[in-house]
Design an enzyme around this catalytic site. Sequence first.
Site, PDB file in Angstrom:
ATOM      1  N   SER A  71     -38.964  -5.453  22.233  1.00  0.00           N
ATOM      2  CA  SER A  71     -40.156  -6.115  22.752  1.00  0.00           C
ATOM      3  C   SER A  71     -41.186  -5.147  23.327  1.00  0.00           C
ATOM      4  CB  SER A  71     -39.767  -7.152  23.800  1.00  0.00           C
ATOM      5  OG  SER A  71     -38.932  -6.585  24.791  1.00  0.00           O
ATOM      6  N   HIS A 124     -38.966 -11.528  18.759  1.00  0.00           N
ATOM      7  CA  HIS A 124     -40.204 -10.962  18.210  1.00  0.00           C
ATOM      8  C   HIS A 124     -40.171 -10.782  16.694  1.00  0.00           C
ATOM      9  CE1 HIS A 124     -41.803 -10.218  22.223  1.00  0.00           C
ATOM     10  NE2 HIS A 124     -40.552  -9.913  22.542  1.00  0.00           N
ATOM     11  N   LYS A 177     -43.046 -17.767  21.042  1.00  0.00           N
ATOM     12  CA  LYS A 177     -43.748 -16.560  20.596  1.00  0.00           C
ATOM     13  C   LYS A 177     -44.452 -16.855  19.269  1.00  0.00           C
ATOM     14  CE  LYS A 177     -41.411 -13.822  23.855  1.00  0.00           C
ATOM     15  NZ  LYS A 177     -40.141 -13.312  24.319  1.00  0.00           N
TER      16      LYS A 177
END
Length: 382
Positions: free
Chosen positions: A175, A203, A236
């Site tokens: 990250s 991610h 995300k």
Amino acid sequence: MHWLKHKLAQQRQHNRYRQRHSFDGPQQVHSVLNGQPVTSFCSNDYLGLANHPEIKTAFQQGIAQWGVGAGAAHLLNGHRRPHAELEAALAEWLGQPRALLFSTGYMANLAIATALVGKGDSIIQDRLNHASMIDGAQLSAARLLRYQHADADSLQRQLAQASGNVLVMTDGVFSMEGDIAPLPALAAHCRARDALLMVDDAHGLGVLGDKCGAGSVAQAGLSAEDVPLVMGTLGKALGGFGAFVAGHEDVIDALMQFARSYIYTTASPPALACANLAALRLAQRDTWRREKLQALIGQFKAGAAQLGLALMPSDTPIQPIRIGDDGRCAQLGQALLSAGFHVAAVRAPTVPAGTARLRITLSAAHNDEDIEQLLSALQYLL
Ligand SMILES: *Cc1c(COP(=O)(O)O)cnc(C)c1O
């Protein structure tokens, strides 16, 4: 509580004091802060879905049909059809037998580290793993071992030291660095030791995996046998909120039976599951978002290399620039904000002391001019 005043003053002195900004508008690339326009380069909304009309409509219709609160935990009466449908869609997306929703990724990682291993067992983690995995290991009765960042040989050495049942945990995409874990080599070592490999793909999901964005495991060409446990977040690239674990039947069953951060908390709103399901469909379908994002990453990296900026080895939308000193990094973050660019100045303890960095993140919602303008600002300031 006099000791708190002292601790807070220290935090300021060390340039580590954290502050929030209140934005006047929804999450999007172009926003307004204190009456000034700002271009954001620090969200994790990689596909630009957080304010997407189709997802907003799904959320609103979900509320109309399912109300607001779930009423109780999943194991009482909080579990509803939208939750079940989302779990099935997520499992299918990742090619895993089953999935289980969690309120947040933080809670999912606490669950994994505490429910699947215990006293006499071992957890082995990459040194640069996300804080939620480290915290999970602190809470777990298992012993924590750590290996050098993205180093499969170092993992192998720790596997040889480990006792009991072994859980290996790694970020798929790191990250704060943006690099990708060497998953095929990690999976091979885990298989040889009969260790359970878990990938936190907060991610990677939606961003990596060419065909339908199924994440870093898909991109590495690995199967559910190689990686029997994946944690993904819905806040995300999917632009929503929440998280899930996808994996082997027994893994999911054990989490449901033993994970306290699953059992003792209220189920998330069913309408949120409706919104997340709409986001999942968009993330699968709109391959152009991943393609555009890749083009922007290429543009940024080429421009930054021309300027001689200290980029880290990343091909993902996370493109940190190494600064080093906490104070200088904080100043640069401020200067960029004054120039209309919001970039995260990441300092210790989020990253190791002395490795402060500007964490620039790109989104499919950016355009070429946004990147050019950021590069000009960086050229001027650095
Ligand atoms: C954001 C993040 C989490 C936590 O997910 P939330 O749903 O925001 O709690 C876990 N792991 C990684 C690597 C993350 O980046």
